[in-house]
Design a protein around this motif. Structure first.
Motif, PDB file in Angstrom:
ATOM      1  N   GLN A 222      45.235 -61.859  38.402  1.00 22.61           N
ATOM      2  CA  GLN A 222      44.110 -61.455  37.542  1.00 22.61           C
ATOM      3  C   GLN A 222      43.487 -60.148  38.042  1.00 22.61           C
ATOM      4  O   GLN A 222      43.095 -59.286  37.246  1.00 22.61           O
ATOM      5  CB  GLN A 222      43.058 -62.562  37.504  1.00 22.61           C
ATOM      6  N   GLU A 225      45.902 -57.377  37.162  1.00 20.48           N
ATOM      7  CA  GLU A 225      45.838 -57.119  35.715  1.00 20.48           C
ATOM      8  C   GLU A 225      44.646 -56.211  35.388  1.00 20.48           C
ATOM      9  O   GLU A 225      44.777 -55.216  34.659  1.00 20.48           O
ATOM     10  CB  GLU A 225      45.721 -58.439  34.963  1.00 20.48           C
ATOM     11  N   ALA A 226      43.504 -56.578  35.951  1.00 20.29           N
ATOM     12  CA  ALA A 226      42.272 -55.805  35.696  1.00 20.29           C
ATOM     13  C   ALA A 226      42.403 -54.389  36.273  1.00 20.29           C
ATOM     14  O   ALA A 226      41.988 -53.409  35.639  1.00 20.29           O
ATOM     15  CB  ALA A 226      41.084 -56.518  36.314  1.00 20.29           C
ATOM     16  N   LYS A 229      44.696 -52.278  34.192  1.00 22.53           N
ATOM     17  CA  LYS A 229      44.127 -52.035  32.854  1.00 22.53           C
ATOM     18  C   LYS A 229      43.087 -50.915  32.891  1.00 22.53           C
ATOM     19  O   LYS A 229      43.155 -49.958  32.136  1.00 22.53           O
ATOM     20  CB  LYS A 229      43.504 -53.333  32.344  1.00 22.53           C
ATOM     21  N   LYS A 230      42.076 -51.082  33.791  1.00 20.82           N
ATOM     22  CA  LYS A 230      40.974 -50.112  33.768  1.00 20.82           C
ATOM     23  C   LYS A 230      40.635 -49.520  35.131  1.00 20.82           C
ATOM     24  O   LYS A 230      39.597 -48.868  35.286  1.00 20.82           O
ATOM     25  CB  LYS A 230      39.717 -50.778  33.173  1.00 20.82           C
ATOM     26  N   ASP A 234      36.616 -51.476  36.983  1.00 23.26           N
ATOM     27  CA  ASP A 234      36.534 -52.563  36.001  1.00 23.26           C
ATOM     28  C   ASP A 234      35.778 -53.755  36.618  1.00 23.26           C
ATOM     29  O   ASP A 234      36.141 -54.223  37.706  1.00 23.26           O
ATOM     30  CB  ASP A 234      37.962 -52.989  35.623  1.00 23.26           C
ATOM     31  N   ARG A 236      35.868 -56.778  35.919  1.00 24.57           N
ATOM     32  CA  ARG A 236      36.781 -57.913  36.130  1.00 24.57           C
ATOM     33  C   ARG A 236      37.526 -57.744  37.470  1.00 24.57           C
ATOM     34  O   ARG A 236      37.697 -58.712  38.204  1.00 24.57           O
ATOM     35  CB  ARG A 236      37.832 -57.969  35.017  1.00 24.57           C
TER      36      ARG A 236
END
Lengths: 284, 285
Positions: A222, A225-226, A229-230, A234, A236
């Motif tokens: 997780q 992934e975060a 992504k950003k 981020d 998250r």
């Protein structure tokens, strides 16, 4: 005048009766013990011990009997009473101190147990076994102890097989403990730092290793992934990354600790096996 | 308090003994003074010193009274089981032993063993009215075991024996037909249909609403994660926790249904116990 004389005569007659009373009470004490009324036995013996007419030998007998009853209820109190025996010439002194040494060994008070064994006048093979196992236990728990010292005591313990049942199981556990002693807690921690959970597998706890790996994989994925992504800003990533970091560091520490826990578990098996075997030879 | 009343009731039953060949004055005074351990040793000395089985039995019974007064019910049961029941003993004495065993089991919350001891009374005596003396204890035991039909039947008999008017028969009917009870299965099903509804059905609306909010929050998180392109997060944290909370919530609804039903039963048991002990106490006075 006649009354005074009569009282005097009665007093003289009464003294031997009172002196004999302990022998009479022994039957009742045995009855209480056989009926498993230990608390009542202790209460009765404690009230008997207040009799000032008793000689030291009788007092020691009472102390041993109190310890015998306490042995069934609370071993700490049994040790305390056995320590109150004042004369090593008492016929039951040696058997009482063997019991004391065994209880102390069972409570992991190895030094105390060795001191109790030193008090025994005529040491026999049973005392030797108690002494060697105490020394073996001390070497297991002493970080500075050399591995060959432990193996040396183990060789001596083989002479105690006459007191121990299922020696094959015991030997297996001792082999396992020796293998664990060769392992390093630091290496376990480093392994878990490289691959989460691997240190626990190395320490002999594969299920815990798999569980640690799964939990860290979930939080790690997780976080990744975060991040992809950003990026690191981020929220998250900050949240999951923090959770992952806490679990990751805890897991390294836990893996190093798991080796110590595993060693203690294997030692406890050996300890229980040995003490349970030696306990059968207790004679009060 | 109730335990104390029961103990006092039983201590009065001591008068069933006739004249003893042993003086219990010292031992009894120790027990009355609260010096239980000294009393227990003194009773045990009598047992040890006498070969007469009746004296031994009487001493063991008295010893069990002292243990009971000290709340050592398991020890009291052990003492009672040491009594060797002989066929030539009086029915009243045999009854007392069985009754004491049942009472001590009841006081130690071992209700099924108490029921077992009470059931032995049916076959132990030729005169069936002897067992009627312990009927109040039978009702209390059946109540604790939630065996309401047997409790009701015993209570009807108790009312007849004591010329009482109906106070609890209708309440027993409600318990037998489970009026006002919440069904576990319904609570579970409702929680599966609408999370939190099972809790509300069980009488815990606040907890039901909290459960609904938690489900809504997790569902929203899962949806947003999917929409924003975080499938791993949506599956692991979102759906993972949602399933756990969904299944756990349904189980919790069942637990709450049980809690609700237990509250009804416990309230009745407490009220009934106070009522029946008051009657028994009045009978003794």
């Amino acid at each position: 005048m006649t009354k005074i004389l009569l009282s005097f005569v009665l007093l003289i007659i009464y003294q031997p009766i009172k002196a004999q009373s302990l022998a009479e009470e022994i039957g009742f004490i045995n009855h209480l013990y056989e009926t498993k009324l230990y608390e009542e036995g202790i209460f009765f013996l404690q009230s008997l011990s207040k009799n000032e007419q008793l000689n030291q030998n009788q007092k020691d007998s009472i102390v041993i009997l109190i310890a015998k009853n306490y042995y069934q209820l609370n071993t700490d109190s049994a040790i305390r009473y056995l320590g109150l025996i004042s004369h090593s010439s008492h016929p039951q002194f040696n058997s009482a101190y063997k019991t004391k040494a065994l209880i102390e060994l069972n409570n992991n008070s190895f030094q105390q147990s060795l001191k109790s064994l030193e008090q025994i006048n005529n040491s026999d093979s049973y005392c030797n076994c108690l002494e060697i196992f105490n020394k073996y236990s001390l070497s297991v728990h002493d970080k500075r102890s050399k591995r060959n010292t432990q193996s040396n005591y183990r060789d001596h313990l083989d002479k105690c097989n006459v007191f121990v049942k299922n020696t094959a199981d015991l030997s297996k556990s001792m082999d396992e403990l020796e293998k664990l002693n060769r392992k390093s807690a630091m290496l376990a921690g480093l392994m878990s730092a490289a691959v989460p959970g691997l240190g626990r597998v190395y320490s002999g706890k594969p299920k815990q290793g798999l569980a640690s790996f799964s939990v860290l994989a979930v939080w790690g994925l997780q976080s990744a992934e975060a991040y992809f992504k950003k990026g690191y800003k981020d929220p998250r990533f900050i949240a999951f990354g923090s959770i992952f970091s806490v679990f990751y560091i805890s897991n390294i520490w836990g893996s190093a600790l798991s080796l110590k826990i595993k060693k203690q578990e294997v030692y406890d098996q050996i300890h229980h096996h040995y003490v349970a075997s030696l306990e059968q030879y207790i004679v009060w | 308090m109730t335990k104390y009343i029961i103990i006092m009731l039983l201590l009065w039953s001591n008068t069933l003994f006739g004249s003893d060949s042993v003086s219990y004055q010292r031992t009894d005074s120790l027990a009355i003074a609260g010096d239980y351990l000294a009393a227990l040793v003194a009773y045990e000395q009598i047992i040890y010193q006498h070969d007469d089985v009746l004296i031994q039995a009487q001493s063991l019974l008295k010893k069990s009274y002292a243990q009971k007064a000290a709340h050592h019910y398991t020890d009291a049961i052990k003492s009672l089981f040491r009594i060797n029941i002989l066929s030539n003993w009086t029915d009243s004495f045999k009854y007392l032993i069985l009754y004491e065993k049942a009472l001590c089991y009841y006081l130690s919350h071992n209700y099924s063993r108490a029921k077992n001891e009470l059931s032995k009374m049916k076959y132990a005596f030729a005169d069936s009215t002897i067992a009627d003396k312990s009927i109040f204890l039978s009702i209390l035991v059946f109540n604790e075991l939630h065996e309401w039909e047997q409790a009701q039947s015993q209570y009807a008999k108790y009312m007849l024996l004591n010329n009482l008017n109906d106070s609890f028969l209708s309440k027993y009917e409600e318990l037998i037909h489970k009026n006002g009870f919440k069904k576990r299965k319904t609570a579970k099903t409702l929680s599966f249909i609408v999370p939190g509804l099972g809790q509300a059905y069980s009488g815990y609306a606040g907890r039901g609403f909290s459960s609904l909010l938690l489900h809504a929050g997790l569902a929203t998180y899962t949806y947003i994660s999917f929409v924003q392109g975080y499938p791993i997060s949506a599956f692991s944290t979102g759906i993972g926790y949602l399933i756990s909370v969904y299944v756990g919530g349904a189980k919790y609804a069942q637990t709450l249904a049980n809690k609700h039903n237990d509250a009804i039963q416990n309230e009745f048991k407490d009220t009934f116990k106070a009522y029946i002990l008051k009657i028994e106490n009045q009978k003794k006075l």
